[in-house]
Design a protein around this motif. Structure first.
Motif, PDB file in Angstrom:
ATOM      1  N   HIS A 256      44.221  43.953  38.510  1.00 19.83           N
ATOM      2  CA  HIS A 256      44.509  42.528  38.677  1.00 19.83           C
ATOM      3  C   HIS A 256      45.341  42.268  37.588  1.00 19.83           C
ATOM      4  O   HIS A 256      45.145  42.710  36.213  1.00 19.83           O
ATOM      5  CB  HIS A 256      43.228  41.501  38.595  1.00 19.83           C
ATOM      6  CG  HIS A 256      43.314  40.320  39.003  1.00 19.83           C
ATOM      7  ND1 HIS A 256      44.083  39.460  38.078  1.00 19.83           N
ATOM      8  CD2 HIS A 256      43.097  39.394  40.074  1.00 19.83           C
ATOM      9  CE1 HIS A 256      44.080  38.071  38.891  1.00 19.83           C
ATOM     10  NE2 HIS A 256      43.439  38.244  40.105  1.00 19.83           N
ATOM     11  N   PRO A 257      46.504  41.706  37.867  1.00 17.48           N
ATOM     12  CA  PRO A 257      47.419  41.074  36.789  1.00 17.48           C
ATOM     13  C   PRO A 257      46.684  40.397  35.440  1.00 17.48           C
ATOM     14  O   PRO A 257      47.072  40.644  34.342  1.00 17.48           O
ATOM     15  CB  PRO A 257      48.470  39.921  37.292  1.00 17.48           C
ATOM     16  CG  PRO A 257      48.353  40.374  38.684  1.00 17.48           C
ATOM     17  CD  PRO A 257      47.002  40.875  39.059  1.00 17.48           C
ATOM     18  N   CYS A 294      45.736  31.424  44.536  1.00 22.07           N
ATOM     19  CA  CYS A 294      45.092  31.925  43.482  1.00 22.07           C
ATOM     20  C   CYS A 294      44.912  31.077  42.244  1.00 22.07           C
ATOM     21  O   CYS A 294      45.923  30.444  41.937  1.00 22.07           O
ATOM     22  CB  CYS A 294      45.883  33.262  43.238  1.00 22.07           C
ATOM     23  SG  CYS A 294      45.433  34.191  41.799  1.00 22.07           S
ATOM     24  N   PHE A 296      45.219  31.944  39.382  1.00 22.14           N
ATOM     25  CA  PHE A 296      45.882  32.641  38.228  1.00 22.14           C
ATOM     26  C   PHE A 296      47.322  32.381  38.562  1.00 22.14           C
ATOM     27  O   PHE A 296      48.188  32.817  37.654  1.00 22.14           O
ATOM     28  CB  PHE A 296      45.547  33.891  38.191  1.00 22.14           C
ATOM     29  CG  PHE A 296      46.116  34.760  36.869  1.00 22.14           C
ATOM     30  CD1 PHE A 296      45.853  34.025  35.879  1.00 22.14           C
ATOM     31  CD2 PHE A 296      46.995  35.897  36.925  1.00 22.14           C
ATOM     32  CE1 PHE A 296      46.474  35.016  34.508  1.00 22.14           C
ATOM     33  CE2 PHE A 296      47.371  36.491  35.807  1.00 22.14           C
ATOM     34  CZ  PHE A 296      47.166  36.126  34.278  1.00 22.14           C
ATOM     35  N   GLN A 297      47.747  31.644  39.577  1.00 21.00           N
ATOM     36  CA  GLN A 297      49.143  31.309  40.212  1.00 21.00           C
ATOM     37  C   GLN A 297      50.224  30.881  39.172  1.00 21.00           C
ATOM     38  O   GLN A 297      51.167  31.580  38.972  1.00 21.00           O
ATOM     39  CB  GLN A 297      49.281  30.548  41.345  1.00 21.00           C
ATOM     40  CG  GLN A 297      48.837  29.318  41.118  1.00 21.00           C
ATOM     41  CD  GLN A 297      48.621  28.547  42.546  1.00 21.00           C
ATOM     42  OE1 GLN A 297      48.604  29.064  43.829  1.00 21.00           O
ATOM     43  NE2 GLN A 297      48.515  27.032  42.658  1.00 21.00           N
ATOM     44  N   CYS A 300      50.685  33.945  36.294  1.00 24.19           N
ATOM     45  CA  CYS A 300      51.017  35.302  36.698  1.00 24.19           C
ATOM     46  C   CYS A 300      52.432  35.490  36.920  1.00 24.19           C
ATOM     47  O   CYS A 300      53.020  34.830  37.328  1.00 24.19           O
ATOM     48  CB  CYS A 300      50.262  35.561  38.098  1.00 24.19           C
ATOM     49  SG  CYS A 300      50.444  36.939  38.900  1.00 24.19           S
ATOM     50  N   TYR A 302      53.547  37.676  38.916  1.00 25.40           N
ATOM     51  CA  TYR A 302      53.946  38.200  40.176  1.00 25.40           C
ATOM     52  C   TYR A 302      53.641  37.277  41.248  1.00 25.40           C
ATOM     53  O   TYR A 302      53.741  37.511  42.534  1.00 25.40           O
ATOM     54  CB  TYR A 302      53.125  39.600  40.568  1.00 25.40           C
ATOM     55  CG  TYR A 302      53.098  40.604  39.340  1.00 25.40           C
ATOM     56  CD1 TYR A 302      54.017  41.249  39.062  1.00 25.40           C
ATOM     57  CD2 TYR A 302      51.885  40.769  38.866  1.00 25.40           C
ATOM     58  CE1 TYR A 302      54.031  42.195  38.062  1.00 25.40           C
ATOM     59  CE2 TYR A 302      51.759  41.460  37.790  1.00 25.40           C
ATOM     60  CZ  TYR A 302      52.882  42.313  37.480  1.00 25.40           C
ATOM     61  OH  TYR A 302      52.858  43.349  36.418  1.00 25.40           O
ATOM     62  N   THR A 303      53.579  36.020  40.911  1.00 21.31           N
ATOM     63  CA  THR A 303      53.352  35.010  41.991  1.00 21.31           C
ATOM     64  C   THR A 303      54.250  35.014  43.182  1.00 21.31           C
ATOM     65  O   THR A 303      55.432  35.098  42.981  1.00 21.31           O
ATOM     66  CB  THR A 303      53.248  33.381  41.243  1.00 21.31           C
ATOM     67  OG1 THR A 303      52.607  33.612  40.081  1.00 21.31           O
ATOM     68  CG2 THR A 303      52.470  32.499  42.385  1.00 21.31           C
ATOM     69  N   CYS A 307      50.496  33.498  47.282  1.00 21.46           N
ATOM     70  CA  CYS A 307      49.584  33.277  46.250  1.00 21.46           C
ATOM     71  C   CYS A 307      49.218  31.646  46.213  1.00 21.46           C
ATOM     72  O   CYS A 307      48.221  31.256  45.520  1.00 21.46           O
ATOM     73  CB  CYS A 307      50.009  33.495  44.843  1.00 21.46           C
ATOM     74  SG  CYS A 307      50.668  35.237  44.787  1.00 21.46           S
ATOM     75  N   PRO A 312      42.963  34.510  47.337  1.00 22.36           N
ATOM     76  CA  PRO A 312      42.863  36.003  47.596  1.00 22.36           C
ATOM     77  C   PRO A 312      41.363  36.667  47.614  1.00 22.36           C
ATOM     78  O   PRO A 312      40.658  36.074  46.855  1.00 22.36           O
ATOM     79  CB  PRO A 312      43.342  36.736  46.353  1.00 22.36           C
ATOM     80  CG  PRO A 312      43.304  35.960  45.119  1.00 22.36           C
ATOM     81  CD  PRO A 312      43.571  34.330  45.885  1.00 22.36           C
ATOM     82  N   CYS A 325      43.444  39.776  44.408  1.00 21.29           N
ATOM     83  CA  CYS A 325      44.954  39.612  44.283  1.00 21.29           C
ATOM     84  C   CYS A 325      45.556  39.874  45.583  1.00 21.29           C
ATOM     85  O   CYS A 325      45.480  41.182  46.045  1.00 21.29           O
ATOM     86  CB  CYS A 325      45.266  40.391  43.051  1.00 21.29           C
ATOM     87  SG  CYS A 325      47.115  40.545  42.693  1.00 21.29           S
ATOM     88  N   HIS A 326      46.379  39.304  45.862  1.00 29.86           N
ATOM     89  CA  HIS A 326      47.154  39.668  46.972  1.00 29.86           C
ATOM     90  C   HIS A 326      48.210  40.610  47.014  1.00 29.86           C
ATOM     91  O   HIS A 326      48.482  41.290  47.906  1.00 29.86           O
ATOM     92  CB  HIS A 326      48.166  38.216  47.452  1.00 29.86           C
ATOM     93  CG  HIS A 326      47.214  37.125  47.835  1.00 29.86           C
ATOM     94  ND1 HIS A 326      46.230  37.056  49.121  1.00 29.86           N
ATOM     95  CD2 HIS A 326      47.227  35.822  47.650  1.00 29.86           C
ATOM     96  CE1 HIS A 326      45.711  36.044  49.053  1.00 29.86           C
ATOM     97  NE2 HIS A 326      46.273  35.151  48.380  1.00 29.86           N
ATOM     98  N   MET A 327      48.486  40.961  45.941  1.00 33.35           N
ATOM     99  CA  MET A 327      49.558  41.722  45.353  1.00 33.35           C
ATOM    100  C   MET A 327      48.754  43.440  45.320  1.00 33.35           C
ATOM    101  O   MET A 327      49.560  44.374  44.974  1.00 33.35           O
ATOM    102  CB  MET A 327      50.484  41.648  44.158  1.00 33.35           C
ATOM    103  CG  MET A 327      51.053  40.267  44.539  1.00 33.35           C
ATOM    104  SD  MET A 327      52.143  40.245  45.998  1.00 33.35           S
ATOM    105  CE  MET A 327      52.047  38.681  46.622  1.00 33.35           C
TER     106      MET A 327
END
Ligand SMILES: Nc1ncnc2c1ncn2[C@@H]1O[C@H](COP(=O)(O)OP(=O)(O)O)[C@@H](O)[C@H]1O
Ligand code: SF4
Ligand SMILES: [Mg+2]
Lengths: 343, 311
Positions: A256-257, A294, A296-297, A300, A302-303, A307, A312, A325-327
């Motif tokens: 997770h980021p 998310c 954390f959007q 993050c 990588y959003t 997200c 997620p 996490c979607h990624m």
């Protein structure tokens, strides 16, 4: 697993009504503060789970639900295979209180300043009707010796203000163990202690919990403490568990980021090593009326569009741990890709 | 399992548990006395109170005359006499021995003071403990009652009540008991509000203690010194009030109190006769008792926070 886990929580949540005069008033009336939101995990007997995350992410609230100091807003809590989420009956609750104990963060506050150490350790024995007068004295002596306060008699008549933080924390541990619990929560057990005595207290806890086969939860923002003490690690962010699994996987191969950012923020013991780039920007947003998607959007790196739309779900990553996490997918390791970019 | 084995080895002893609260209370009183020994101011206050309590107890032995007796020398009323070997503080306009009156005056003062202090400590502490610990509805109701008690002016209330129920010293005590607990209740409540948030209270809960047990075993010892402090302040305050009420003429005529003496002196124009031996001694005694209360209170900080001193 053949045996029932000692602790099992499913979708555990604790929401507080945010006070209007304290926080911005929303159009829907009082805001809801989701201190803990849909948290699930299980801890097998004798195992230890570490919960890490920044201040305010809901660690203490989770601990208080595990000790039945807070009633969960939703979700269920199984203790030793039995659903005790809404346990109210006095005798059963008392039985639970005998089995689940807490190690406090601040040892200077955790003991009644007007009680001697002996009196503080006597109290749980009185409450649970354990032992005769002579037996109680023996139990107290034994409990103090167990935490290396020797000779125990020297501490009987001492008051908390006459002792050091490290000694007090040992007394707190002794008090927790004197009722023979099977489950122990330690909420930031050494963060208030002098650095020089931390290792001693931690080693003692590790030895004793292993010897007594206690199931434990360690709460800390210190990842190195958790990696030393716990087989399992959960990373929390704004009330949610974002990554959970074997400590080895979570802390060695974070997916997770947010976990990656937390680990990047831990200073490396090797001064020659270049500090890793710190990923997180902004501050922790308020957990009141969180936006969709998310949590954390906003911080993050990588959003993406998804997200902001979908929360997620927790899914297993190829390294074994479970990540929200979607990624992160078993086939898509965002960290690896990023490193390629950097090169 | 290990747990069960140990449970069997530990027989239940209920009696021991019942003794818990009394033991804690006893320990606290012992602690309060130990504290008195160490603080010169509180010691002074305690000595003053003890002095007056002894005088009150042994008044008939100490006083040379009956305080109400109209003394005659050679068939002639010995009135308005200045101090002499026979009458250390002279006599009143009715020929009564002032020194004997002063000695007898300790009794109503101590009676009023001690009972008022008792009411203040018991009622104020209980109200404060329950309001602060249970918060919510309980707190709301109890604090509303306290507000009402605060809304009533103290001296007029005492006078009105005594006027209705009759001028007995017990009615003065009752009036004080009905009102004086209010300050204690408020202070104890706010102290309880902070004490209950400390983690040792949570620890007690985790160890399975009931609310009442937490309240009386864990929280109470941390606020009892404050109750004793307010009790000793109330003692001085009550004695002063009794004196004021008596001075205003609402006192108990059967009780020779210092306030009554002042009232008597004032009414018979002792001031214009410059009979200071009649006015100053009861004044000083009233002042001493009030001071004693404040002296004892002075050391409260250290009773409350033992770490300041014991190290
Ligand atoms: N009793 C409470 N009432 C309202 N909000 C609370 C309460 N307890 C905790 N919170 C809020 O819940 C969030 C999580 O708190 P906490 O569990 O103490 O976090 P942590 O222990 O991880 O630092 C914080 O935003 C905190 O302000
Ligand atoms: S879901 Fe999106 S915003 Fe949340 S951590 Fe993963 S990449 Fe970042
Ligand atoms: Mg916390």
């Amino acid at each position: 697993m053949a045996e029932n886990p000692i602790i099992e929580v499913r979708g555990l949540s604790k929401h507080f009504e945010a006070r209007q005069h304290l926080f911005r008033k929303s159009s829907t009336g009082a805001g809801v503060l989701k201190a803990v939101d849909d948290v699930s995990f299980r801890i097998p007997k004798g195992h230890s789970l570490g919960i890490a995350g920044e201040s305010g992410c809901g660690k203490t609230t989770t601990a208080k639900m595990l000790l039945k100091l807070y009633e969960p807003t939703s979700g269920s809590f199984l203790f030793n295979g039995k659903d005790i989420t809404h346990l109210r009956a006095k005798e059963e609750l008392k039985q639970f209180r005998k089995q689940a104990q807490l190690m406090f963060q601040n040892p200077f506050e955790a003991l009644n300043p007007r009680f001697t150490i002996f009196r503080s350790l006597l109290e749980p024995l009185i409450v649970h009707d354990i032992g005769t007068k002579e037996e109680r004295a023996a139990f107290i002596k034994q409990a103090l010796e167990q935490v290396n306060l020797i000779p125990a008699e020297n501490f009987f008549e001492k008051y908390p203000h006459q002792m050091s933080g490290g000694q007090l924390q040992r007394v707190v541990l002794a008090r927790a163990l004197i009722v023979d619990p099977i489950f122990l929560v330690a909420d930031e057990p050494v963060s208030m202690l002098d650095v020089s005595v931390r290792a001693g207290v931690l080693n003692l806890m590790k030895t004793l919990t292993e010897r007594l086969q206690l199931t434990t939860v360690y709460i800390s923002h210190d990842l190195s403490l958790i990696s030393y003490m716990c087989e399992q690690t959960a990373i929390m962010y704004l009330g949610k568990v974002v990554e959970i699994g074997d400590t080895m996987s979570v802390l060695q191969k974070p997916k997770h980021p947010y976990t990656q950012a937390l680990l990047a923020a831990v200073p490396s013991p090797d001064p020659d090593e270049e500090p890793e780039e710190v990923l997180i920007k902004n501050h922790v947003p308020s957990p009141i009326n969180m936006p969709n998607g998310c949590h954390f959007q906003d911080r993050c790196p990588y959003t993406e569009a998804i997200c902001r739309e979908k929360t997620p779900e927790l899914r297993q990553a190829e390294t074994g741990q479970i990540v929200a996490c979607h990624m992160v997918t078993p086939f898509f390791d965002r960290k690896a890709e990023r490193e390629e970019h950097v090169i | 399992m290990n747990t069960d084995v140990r449970m069997e080895q530990r027989p239940v002893q209920v009696a021991y548990r019942k003794a818990g609260f009394l033991a804690v209370l006893g320990k606290n009183l012992a602690g309060a006395f130990r504290f008195l020994k160490n603080d010169p101011f509180s010691m002074t206050g305690a000595v003053i109170y003890l002095f007056f309590i002894l005088i009150a107890l042994f008044a008939p032995l100490l006083a040379p005359y009956d305080p109400h007796e109209m003394i005659k020398h050679n068939g002639k009323l010995a009135f308005n006499q200045p101090p002499s070997a026979e009458h250390w503080l002279g006599t009143t306009n009715m020929g009564r021995d002032i020194f004997s009156q002063l000695v007898y005056g300790a009794k109503p003062a101590m009676m009023v003071g001690l009972t008022a202090a008792f009411f203040v400590v018991v009622v104020g502490t209980l109200v404060g403990l329950f309001a602060g610990y249970y918060k919510g509805r309980v707190d709301g109701v109890l604090m509303r009652v306290t507000d009402i008690a605060f809304g009533i002016p103290f001296e007029p209330f005492v006078i009105v009540l005594v006027a209705f129920l009759g001028p007995s010293v017990w009615n003065i005590v009752l009036a004080m008991g009905l009102l004086l607990w209010r300050d204690t209740a408020r202070v104890i409540r706010s102290q309880v509000l902070t004490v209950r948030e400390r983690s040792f209270v949570e620890a007690a809960k985790i160890s399975g203690a009931s609310d009442l047990r937490i309240l009386f075993v864990q929280v109470a010892p941390n606020i009892l010194p404050l109750s004793f402090l307010y009790g000793s302040l109330a003692m001085g305050w009550a004695i002063l009030t009794e004196a004021a009420v008596s001075f205003l003429g609402f006192g108990d005529p059967a009780m020779m109190s210092w306030g009554f003496m002042l009232n008597d002196a004032y009414a018979s124009q002792a001031l214009s006769r410059e009979a200071y031996w009649w006015i100053i001694p009861p004044g000083i005694f009233i002042m001493l008792t009030v001071m004693a209360g404040f002296y004892i209170g002075r050391g409260s900080e250290e009773i409350l926070y033992p770490r300041l001193k014991n190290q």
